[in-house]
Scaffold this motif. Structure first.
Motif, short mmCIF file in Angstrom:
data_model
loop_
_atom_site.label_atom_id
_atom_site.label_comp_id
_atom_site.label_asym_id
_atom_site.label_seq_id
_atom_site.Cartn_x
_atom_site.Cartn_y
_atom_site.Cartn_z
N ALA A 1 0.84 -1.20 0.00
CA ALA A 1 0.00 0.00 0.00
C ALA A 1 0.87 1.25 0.00
O ALA A 1 0.58 2.22 -0.71
N GLU A 2 1.95 1.24 0.78
CA GLU A 2 2.85 2.39 0.83
C GLU A 2 3.56 2.58 -0.52
O GLU A 2 3.74 3.71 -0.98
N MET A 3 3.97 1.47 -1.12
CA MET A 3 4.65 1.55 -2.41
C MET A 3 3.69 2.05 -3.49
O MET A 3 4.06 2.86 -4.33
N GLU A 4 2.45 1.58 -3.45
CA GLU A 4 1.45 2.03 -4.42
C GLU A 4 1.18 3.53 -4.24
O GLU A 4 1.10 4.28 -5.22
N GLN A 5 1.07 3.98 -3.00
CA GLN A 5 0.84 5.39 -2.72
C GLN A 5 2.00 6.25 -3.24
O GLN A 5 1.80 7.29 -3.86
#
Length: 72
Positions: free
Chosen positions: A5-9
């Motif tokens: 999720a952090e990488m996608e954000q």
């Protein structure tokens, strides 16, 4: 490394910054006050092509990002 999720954000934020920066540069170029007549029409047409391409690229990035970060 962060979570998916952090990488996608981070990837989404990066794409937004690139899209916004390129858009500002294209607008400044298209709004050049030195153009007249045919040159102005050609600039408007080029700017329209840029907008379509930029949106297409942004959409492809989002689609690819969604596929990459999907949990199988």
């Amino acid at each position: 490394m962060g979570s998916d999720a952090e990488m996608e954000q981070a990837a989404t934020e990066w794409a937004d910054v690139v899209h916004d920066t390129a858009g500002r540069a294209a607008r400044r170029w298209a709004e050049d006050t030195g153009r007249r007549d045919r040159e102005l029409l050609a600039a408007g047409e080029s700017y329209t092509h840029y907008l379509r391409a930029a949106m297409w690229l942004r959409d492809r990035h989002r689609e690819n990002l969604a596929q990459y970060t999907e949990v199988s």
